[in-house]
Structures are given as C-alpha cells and as structure tokens.
Write a protein that holds these residues in place. Structure first.
Motif, PDB file in Angstrom:
ATOM      1  N   PHE A  21       0.836  -1.197   0.000  1.00  0.00           N
ATOM      2  CA  PHE A  21       0.000   0.000   0.000  1.00  0.00           C
ATOM      3  C   PHE A  21       0.874   1.253   0.000  1.00  0.00           C
ATOM      4  O   PHE A  21       0.630   2.193  -0.754  1.00  0.00           O
ATOM      5  CB  PHE A  21      -0.932  -0.006   1.220  1.00  0.00           C
ATOM      6  CG  PHE A  21      -1.899   1.142   1.250  1.00  0.00           C
ATOM      7  CD1 PHE A  21      -3.132   1.025   0.643  1.00  0.00           C
ATOM      8  CD2 PHE A  21      -1.579   2.339   1.890  1.00  0.00           C
ATOM      9  CE1 PHE A  21      -4.039   2.083   0.671  1.00  0.00           C
ATOM     10  CE2 PHE A  21      -2.464   3.395   1.912  1.00  0.00           C
ATOM     11  CZ  PHE A  21      -3.706   3.270   1.302  1.00  0.00           C
ATOM     12  N   SER A  22       1.921   1.247   0.830  1.00  0.00           N
ATOM     13  CA  SER A  22       2.793   2.428   0.890  1.00  0.00           C
ATOM     14  C   SER A  22       3.588   2.610  -0.399  1.00  0.00           C
ATOM     15  O   SER A  22       3.857   3.750  -0.801  1.00  0.00           O
ATOM     16  CB  SER A  22       3.719   2.372   2.100  1.00  0.00           C
ATOM     17  OG  SER A  22       4.688   1.369   1.959  1.00  0.00           O
ATOM     18  N   VAL A  23       3.944   1.511  -1.063  1.00  0.00           N
ATOM     19  CA  VAL A  23       4.602   1.633  -2.372  1.00  0.00           C
ATOM     20  C   VAL A  23       3.659   2.323  -3.347  1.00  0.00           C
ATOM     21  O   VAL A  23       4.040   3.255  -4.059  1.00  0.00           O
ATOM     22  CB  VAL A  23       5.047   0.253  -2.913  1.00  0.00           C
ATOM     23  CG1 VAL A  23       5.411   0.332  -4.391  1.00  0.00           C
ATOM     24  CG2 VAL A  23       6.226  -0.277  -2.111  1.00  0.00           C
ATOM     25  N   ALA A  24       2.402   1.868  -3.378  1.00  0.00           N
ATOM     26  CA  ALA A  24       1.432   2.393  -4.340  1.00  0.00           C
ATOM     27  C   ALA A  24       1.049   3.838  -4.071  1.00  0.00           C
ATOM     28  O   ALA A  24       0.954   4.640  -5.005  1.00  0.00           O
ATOM     29  CB  ALA A  24       0.173   1.516  -4.340  1.00  0.00           C
ATOM     30  N   PHE A  25       0.825   4.176  -2.813  1.00  0.00           N
ATOM     31  CA  PHE A  25       0.221   5.465  -2.513  1.00  0.00           C
ATOM     32  C   PHE A  25       1.136   6.465  -1.815  1.00  0.00           C
ATOM     33  O   PHE A  25       0.725   7.601  -1.582  1.00  0.00           O
ATOM     34  CB  PHE A  25      -1.061   5.246  -1.688  1.00  0.00           C
ATOM     35  CG  PHE A  25      -2.087   4.465  -2.448  1.00  0.00           C
ATOM     36  CD1 PHE A  25      -2.799   5.066  -3.479  1.00  0.00           C
ATOM     37  CD2 PHE A  25      -2.313   3.129  -2.177  1.00  0.00           C
ATOM     38  CE1 PHE A  25      -3.731   4.347  -4.207  1.00  0.00           C
ATOM     39  CE2 PHE A  25      -3.240   2.397  -2.899  1.00  0.00           C
ATOM     40  CZ  PHE A  25      -3.958   3.009  -3.918  1.00  0.00           C
ATOM     41  N   VAL A  26       2.371   6.054  -1.502  1.00  0.00           N
ATOM     42  CA  VAL A  26       3.328   6.985  -0.903  1.00  0.00           C
ATOM     43  C   VAL A  26       4.609   7.042  -1.740  1.00  0.00           C
ATOM     44  O   VAL A  26       4.967   8.092  -2.271  1.00  0.00           O
ATOM     45  CB  VAL A  26       3.658   6.608   0.560  1.00  0.00           C
ATOM     46  CG1 VAL A  26       4.697   7.556   1.139  1.00  0.00           C
ATOM     47  CG2 VAL A  26       2.392   6.603   1.416  1.00  0.00           C
ATOM     48  N   ALA A  86      -7.140 -18.115  -2.229  1.00  0.00           N
ATOM     49  CA  ALA A  86      -7.368 -17.989  -3.676  1.00  0.00           C
ATOM     50  C   ALA A  86      -6.981 -16.595  -4.163  1.00  0.00           C
ATOM     51  O   ALA A  86      -6.375 -16.448  -5.240  1.00  0.00           O
ATOM     52  CB  ALA A  86      -8.826 -18.286  -4.012  1.00  0.00           C
ATOM     53  N   LEU A  87      -7.293 -15.582  -3.384  1.00  0.00           N
ATOM     54  CA  LEU A  87      -6.906 -14.212  -3.766  1.00  0.00           C
ATOM     55  C   LEU A  87      -5.380 -14.048  -3.742  1.00  0.00           C
ATOM     56  O   LEU A  87      -4.816 -13.364  -4.607  1.00  0.00           O
ATOM     57  CB  LEU A  87      -7.577 -13.189  -2.850  1.00  0.00           C
ATOM     58  CG  LEU A  87      -9.079 -13.023  -3.052  1.00  0.00           C
ATOM     59  CD1 LEU A  87      -9.674 -12.140  -1.954  1.00  0.00           C
ATOM     60  CD2 LEU A  87      -9.377 -12.441  -4.429  1.00  0.00           C
ATOM     61  N   LEU A  88      -4.724 -14.668  -2.785  1.00  0.00           N
ATOM     62  CA  LEU A  88      -3.263 -14.592  -2.751  1.00  0.00           C
ATOM     63  C   LEU A  88      -2.642 -15.346  -3.929  1.00  0.00           C
ATOM     64  O   LEU A  88      -1.621 -14.902  -4.477  1.00  0.00           O
ATOM     65  CB  LEU A  88      -2.722 -15.100  -1.417  1.00  0.00           C
ATOM     66  CG  LEU A  88      -3.029 -14.209  -0.204  1.00  0.00           C
ATOM     67  CD1 LEU A  88      -2.530 -14.857   1.077  1.00  0.00           C
ATOM     68  CD2 LEU A  88      -2.432 -12.820  -0.380  1.00  0.00           C
ATOM     69  N   VAL A  89      -3.259 -16.455  -4.331  1.00  0.00           N
ATOM     70  CA  VAL A  89      -2.804 -17.146  -5.543  1.00  0.00           C
ATOM     71  C   VAL A  89      -2.946 -16.200  -6.735  1.00  0.00           C
ATOM     72  O   VAL A  89      -2.032 -16.084  -7.559  1.00  0.00           O
ATOM     73  CB  VAL A  89      -3.593 -18.458  -5.773  1.00  0.00           C
ATOM     74  CG1 VAL A  89      -3.358 -19.000  -7.177  1.00  0.00           C
ATOM     75  CG2 VAL A  89      -3.216 -19.496  -4.734  1.00  0.00           C
ATOM     76  N   LEU A  90      -4.081 -15.524  -6.828  1.00  0.00           N
ATOM     77  CA  LEU A  90      -4.284 -14.552  -7.906  1.00  0.00           C
ATOM     78  C   LEU A  90      -3.211 -13.464  -7.876  1.00  0.00           C
ATOM     79  O   LEU A  90      -2.660 -13.091  -8.924  1.00  0.00           O
ATOM     80  CB  LEU A  90      -5.678 -13.927  -7.808  1.00  0.00           C
ATOM     81  CG  LEU A  90      -5.996 -12.810  -8.796  1.00  0.00           C
ATOM     82  CD1 LEU A  90      -5.915 -13.312 -10.241  1.00  0.00           C
ATOM     83  CD2 LEU A  90      -7.367 -12.211  -8.492  1.00  0.00           C
ATOM     84  N   SER A  91      -2.869 -12.980  -6.687  1.00  0.00           N
ATOM     85  CA  SER A  91      -1.845 -11.934  -6.590  1.00  0.00           C
ATOM     86  C   SER A  91      -0.483 -12.438  -7.046  1.00  0.00           C
ATOM     87  O   SER A  91       0.284 -11.695  -7.670  1.00  0.00           O
ATOM     88  CB  SER A  91      -1.773 -11.370  -5.168  1.00  0.00           C
ATOM     89  OG  SER A  91      -1.138 -12.266  -4.278  1.00  0.00           O
ATOM     90  N   ARG A 132      -3.279  -5.224  -7.813  1.00  0.00           N
ATOM     91  CA  ARG A 132      -2.749  -6.246  -6.906  1.00  0.00           C
ATOM     92  C   ARG A 132      -2.935  -5.831  -5.453  1.00  0.00           C
ATOM     93  O   ARG A 132      -3.289  -6.669  -4.602  1.00  0.00           O
ATOM     94  CB  ARG A 132      -1.269  -6.509  -7.203  1.00  0.00           C
ATOM     95  CG  ARG A 132      -0.665  -7.571  -6.302  1.00  0.00           C
ATOM     96  CD  ARG A 132       0.751  -7.909  -6.665  1.00  0.00           C
ATOM     97  NE  ARG A 132       1.635  -6.766  -6.540  1.00  0.00           N
ATOM     98  CZ  ARG A 132       2.941  -6.811  -6.779  1.00  0.00           C
ATOM     99  NH1 ARG A 132       3.502  -7.936  -7.186  1.00  0.00           N
ATOM    100  NH2 ARG A 132       3.681  -5.739  -6.654  1.00  0.00           N
ATOM    101  N   VAL A 133      -2.742  -4.570  -5.152  1.00  0.00           N
ATOM    102  CA  VAL A 133      -2.958  -4.091  -3.788  1.00  0.00           C
ATOM    103  C   VAL A 133      -4.418  -4.306  -3.371  1.00  0.00           C
ATOM    104  O   VAL A 133      -4.693  -4.744  -2.254  1.00  0.00           O
ATOM    105  CB  VAL A 133      -2.536  -2.608  -3.638  1.00  0.00           C
ATOM    106  CG1 VAL A 133      -3.015  -2.024  -2.320  1.00  0.00           C
ATOM    107  CG2 VAL A 133      -1.022  -2.478  -3.751  1.00  0.00           C
ATOM    108  N   ALA A 134      -5.346  -4.017  -4.266  1.00  0.00           N
ATOM    109  CA  ALA A 134      -6.764  -4.246  -3.952  1.00  0.00           C
ATOM    110  C   ALA A 134      -7.022  -5.729  -3.666  1.00  0.00           C
ATOM    111  O   ALA A 134      -7.770  -6.069  -2.736  1.00  0.00           O
ATOM    112  CB  ALA A 134      -7.643  -3.755  -5.098  1.00  0.00           C
ATOM    113  N   ALA A 139      -7.841 -10.035   0.507  1.00  0.00           N
ATOM    114  CA  ALA A 139      -7.400 -11.261   1.177  1.00  0.00           C
ATOM    115  C   ALA A 139      -7.173 -11.006   2.663  1.00  0.00           C
ATOM    116  O   ALA A 139      -7.620 -11.797   3.515  1.00  0.00           O
ATOM    117  CB  ALA A 139      -6.132 -11.803   0.512  1.00  0.00           C
ATOM    118  N   PHE A 140      -6.518  -9.923   2.984  1.00  0.00           N
ATOM    119  CA  PHE A 140      -6.258  -9.570   4.379  1.00  0.00           C
ATOM    120  C   PHE A 140      -7.562  -9.353   5.136  1.00  0.00           C
ATOM    121  O   PHE A 140      -7.729  -9.826   6.273  1.00  0.00           O
ATOM    122  CB  PHE A 140      -5.374  -8.320   4.450  1.00  0.00           C
ATOM    123  CG  PHE A 140      -5.132  -7.802   5.832  1.00  0.00           C
ATOM    124  CD1 PHE A 140      -4.393  -8.546   6.744  1.00  0.00           C
ATOM    125  CD2 PHE A 140      -5.639  -6.576   6.238  1.00  0.00           C
ATOM    126  CE1 PHE A 140      -4.164  -8.064   8.024  1.00  0.00           C
ATOM    127  CE2 PHE A 140      -5.407  -6.094   7.505  1.00  0.00           C
ATOM    128  CZ  PHE A 140      -4.668  -6.837   8.412  1.00  0.00           C
TER     129      PHE A 140
END
Length: 148
Positions: A21-26, A86-91, A132-134, A139-140
């Motif tokens: 998240f911090s990579v994407a938005f900061v 499953a979402l982590l597999v997708l990521s 990917r962050v979404a 998943a979290f």
C-alpha cells in the motif's frame, strides 16, 4: 496452536499489505514527483530492493494461509481463509505474469540505457500494482474476518 498460527499469518499478510500500500500510494507518487533521472533511478533501486524481498513474502504468506486453511478446516471461518488463499494465488499469478517482467527490466535501467518508453512502462507497472494491492487488501480483510 491454531490461534497462534492465525494471528501470526494475519500479521505477516497485514505487514505485506502495508508495504505494498505504501509503495502504491506513498513511494511511487514521491518518486514520480522527482526530476526524470532521479525518478527513474529511484524506481530502479526500489525494484531491486523489493524485487528481492517480495517474492518470498508473497509465497510465504500464501503458504501460511494454506496451512491455516488445512489446520483449521473444521473451524468457523475456513471458507473465508480458503477465499483469501485464492486471492493470494491470484496476486502471485498477477505478479509473475504482469509485474515481474516490467520490474526485471526496470531494475536494470539507468539514465544512459533506459528505453524511450520507460515512463509508460513504469506507469503500467503502477496500474497493475494498484489492482494487486486491492486483491491483497481483500485477502487480508477476509483473514481478519475469519479471526472474528
């Protein structure tokens, strides 16, 4: 023991989400605001540094979630944990197919050898990264809900 696994896994995945998240938005907005050479060098350095750590973190997080799903298969919330897996597999699939190829090129660029479309490629990586962050936030969120 299962409770400790659940908490540990949630913390590990949560920290990964926080970093991404911090990579994407900061970090990316900060790097993009720098002059061209500095921006490109910053993105390349970040690609080398995080490109080494994040594969282990993604696969490790997925492995922990799978162990949680198997160990807790008879407990409440298992469906949420399986969906999170499953979402982590997708990521991971997104990372390997979309983000890693761009990152592998980007991390070798310098102001002298970068391609003319380096900004376009960096921006494409950023768009894929937002998706990917979404996915990993979802998943979290499912893992946190499974704890309740």
């Amino acid at each position: 023991m299962l409770t400790a696994l659940e908490v540990f896994t949630t913390v590990v995945v949560g920290l990964m989400v926080g970093v991404e998240f911090s990579v994407a938005f900061v970090m990316n907005p900060v790097l993009n605001a720098l002059p061209e050479d500095s921006s490109q060098l910053g993105h390349a350095h970040g690609g080398r540094m995080l490109g080494a750590a994040m594969p282990v973190w993604y696969v490790g997080s997925l492995a922990l979630v799978v162990v949680w799903a198997v160990a807790g298969r008879h407990h409440h919330g298992t469906g949420l944990v399986v969906t999170a897996a499953a979402l982590l597999v997708l990521s991971v699939i997104m990372s390997v197919l979309l983000l890693v190829p761009i990152n592998n090129r980007n991390r070798t660029w310098t102001p002298e050898n970068r391609p003319a479309d380096w900004k376009e490629q960096t921006n494409r990586w950023g768009r894929y990264h937002h998706v990917r962050v979404a996915v990993i936030i979802a998943a979290f969120t499912l893992l946190v809900a499974a704890l309740a």
